[in-house]
Scaffold this active site. Sequence first.
Site, PDB file in Angstrom:
ATOM      1  N   HIS A 215       9.691  -8.857  -0.528  1.00  0.00           N
ATOM      2  CA  HIS A 215       8.301  -8.540  -0.185  1.00  0.00           C
ATOM      3  C   HIS A 215       7.935  -8.873   1.254  1.00  0.00           C
ATOM      4  O   HIS A 215       6.801  -8.668   1.667  1.00  0.00           O
ATOM      5  CB  HIS A 215       7.337  -9.252  -1.131  1.00  0.00           C
ATOM      6  CG  HIS A 215       7.255 -10.738  -0.901  1.00  0.00           C
ATOM      7  ND1 HIS A 215       8.241 -11.596  -1.285  1.00  0.00           N
ATOM      8  CD2 HIS A 215       6.316 -11.492  -0.295  1.00  0.00           C
ATOM      9  CE1 HIS A 215       7.900 -12.828  -0.940  1.00  0.00           C
ATOM     10  NE2 HIS A 215       6.737 -12.797  -0.325  1.00  0.00           N
TER      11      HIS A 215
HETATM   12  C1  UD1 Z   1       1.491 -13.899  -0.029  1.00  0.00           C
HETATM   13  C2  UD1 Z   1       1.955 -15.065   0.845  1.00  0.00           C
HETATM   14  C3  UD1 Z   1       3.463 -15.200   0.753  1.00  0.00           C
HETATM   15  C4  UD1 Z   1       3.945 -15.278  -0.664  1.00  0.00           C
HETATM   16  C5  UD1 Z   1       3.429 -14.076  -1.413  1.00  0.00           C
HETATM   17  C6  UD1 Z   1       3.874 -14.108  -2.856  1.00  0.00           C
HETATM   18  C7  UD1 Z   1       0.568 -15.386   2.852  1.00  0.00           C
HETATM   19  C8  UD1 Z   1       0.516 -15.227   4.317  1.00  0.00           C
HETATM   20  N1  UD1 Z   1       1.649 -14.838   2.238  1.00  0.00           N
HETATM   21  O1  UD1 Z   1       1.970 -12.718   0.584  1.00  0.00           O
HETATM   22  O2  UD1 Z   1       3.838 -16.386   1.419  1.00  0.00           O
HETATM   23  O3  UD1 Z   1       5.350 -15.301  -0.711  1.00  0.00           O
HETATM   24  O4  UD1 Z   1       1.996 -14.073  -1.339  1.00  0.00           O
HETATM   25  O5  UD1 Z   1       3.344 -13.105  -3.609  1.00  0.00           O
HETATM   26  O6  UD1 Z   1      -0.313 -15.976   2.276  1.00  0.00           O
HETATM   27  N2  UD1 Z   1      -2.249  -7.515  -3.637  1.00  0.00           N
HETATM   28  C9  UD1 Z   1      -2.508  -6.953  -4.862  1.00  0.00           C
HETATM   29  N3  UD1 Z   1      -2.832  -7.788  -5.884  1.00  0.00           N
HETATM   30  C10 UD1 Z   1      -2.904  -9.138  -5.737  1.00  0.00           C
HETATM   31  C11 UD1 Z   1      -2.633  -9.680  -4.470  1.00  0.00           C
HETATM   32  C12 UD1 Z   1      -2.297  -8.860  -3.434  1.00  0.00           C
HETATM   33  O7  UD1 Z   1      -2.448  -5.752  -5.043  1.00  0.00           O
HETATM   34  O8  UD1 Z   1      -3.214  -9.846  -6.701  1.00  0.00           O
HETATM   35  C13 UD1 Z   1      -1.885  -6.632  -2.512  1.00  0.00           C
HETATM   36  C14 UD1 Z   1      -2.843  -6.786  -1.356  1.00  0.00           C
HETATM   37  O9  UD1 Z   1      -3.869  -5.877  -1.449  1.00  0.00           O
HETATM   38  C15 UD1 Z   1      -1.987  -6.577  -0.153  1.00  0.00           C
HETATM   39  C16 UD1 Z   1      -0.621  -7.005  -0.599  1.00  0.00           C
HETATM   40  O10 UD1 Z   1      -0.638  -7.065  -2.014  1.00  0.00           O
HETATM   41  O11 UD1 Z   1      -1.941  -5.224   0.186  1.00  0.00           O
HETATM   42  C17 UD1 Z   1      -0.235  -8.324   0.017  1.00  0.00           C
HETATM   43  O12 UD1 Z   1      -1.051  -9.397  -0.478  1.00  0.00           O
HETATM   44  P1  UD1 Z   1      -1.375 -10.693   0.411  1.00  0.00           P
HETATM   45  O13 UD1 Z   1      -2.037 -11.724  -0.414  1.00  0.00           O
HETATM   46  O14 UD1 Z   1      -2.039 -10.267   1.659  1.00  0.00           O
HETATM   47  O15 UD1 Z   1       0.004 -11.278   0.882  1.00  0.00           O
HETATM   48  P2  UD1 Z   1       1.416 -11.299   0.154  1.00  0.00           P
HETATM   49  O16 UD1 Z   1       2.282 -10.286   0.824  1.00  0.00           O
HETATM   50  O17 UD1 Z   1       1.262 -11.218  -1.332  1.00  0.00           O
END
Ligand code: UD1
Length: 370
Positions: A215
């Site tokens: 990811h």
């Molecule tokens: C975050 C953490 C990362 C961790 C990862 C595990 C930071 C900087 N990064 O990254 O260290 O390894 O989580 O999952 O905090 N989204 C959903 N549903 C959710 C959450 C997110 O669809 O419940 C989507 C968001 O809209 C976004 C993407 O997933 O487009 C990324 O989510 P985000 O929380 O920004 O960071 P992660 O890449 O998940």
Amino acid sequence: MNSDTATLIDIIAGARPNFMKIAPIIRALEASARAGGHLRYRLIHTGQHYDPRMSGDFFTQLGIPAPDVNLEVGSGTQAEQTAAIMVRYEKLLLDSPSRLCLVVGDVTSTMACAIAAQKLHVPVAHVEAGIRSGDWGMPEEINRMVTDAITNWFFTTSEQAGENLRRSGVDPQRIFFVGNTMIDTLNANLDRLRPPPFWEELGLSPGRYFVVTLHRPSNVDAAASFEALMRAIGQGTRGLPVVFPVHPRTAKTLQADPGLPSTIHFVEPQPYLEFNYLARHAKAVITDSGGITEETTVMGVPCMTLRDSTERPETVTVGSNELLGTDPAALGPALDRLFAGNWKKGSIPEKWDGRTGERIVAALEELFPA
Ligand code: UD1
């Protein structure tokens, strides 16, 4: 004990990798309160992760109580999320202060709450402090550095993490080498791990399949490099099934990218018990996560990390993990070694023994005497 004499600690959790880290601390705090201790906690979910698959399932499976407060920040850019969490947590602290802000790991919620608290003179304790990849291209590394720059008490998973902190000028008396709360959770749940519903349907059997999770933006955001990694995995795994639980971020790339090797099965993000069942019985795990390399180390499962650096070097020097970098060409030779039976065995790092939550709470009781 009445509320005047209790010491209120905020426990912050925001994203999936936080939940397994807070569970043992909460358990130890509850045990301490039952034994007459004066520490109390308020569980604050920032809402950074909000899908049941990324959040709620973990609370249910790990027996974490419902949050006392949900800041409901949702998705956004790094700065948007940081800002929203800071504004909302600051308001909570102004309305209803606590004595300590305890943050875990390295996600955006960790850093944002630490900043908001410290600026209101609420001290900060950081669990999993001091680890460093040296890679400023990862938002997590920035989060670690900023958080540790304004942390009062540092709970570390390794001697190396303590050394990193001492080198940056942290007073050694503020560093507590306690071990790894993620491993507390793993040890407590090993007997409860269970196969996911698709186990039979995909024809999985122990040691005869692979698990992949990717990811990191550098691996998944560009369709071409993601596809090259998938092809190398498809080829190198010699027809064995590959289970790939897909993070929401990776799903966006996948949508635009049909025609990947048919042995790779893309499935929903898995709950804790199912994911670790899959990892425990896999021939190997291929990942760009940090936490998973710790879990595979403890379970003795070969792990290949598709990154150039790690903030968890003990998973490589002591454990079963190897850093392959992000060039797909590295996968073939590594998988050949695995199939030839030439993967290192590894052992378990010091103090990764399931008692870290208790050590943290014992230290907090000393830091905040009744
Ligand atoms: C975050 C953490 C990362 C961790 C990862 C595990 C930071 C900087 N990064 O990254 O260290 O390894 O989580 O999952 O905090 N989204 C959903 N549903 C959710 C959450 C997110 O669809 O419940 C989507 C968001 O809209 C976004 C993407 O997933 O487009 C990324 O989510 P985000 O929380 O920004 O960071 P992660 O890449 O998940």
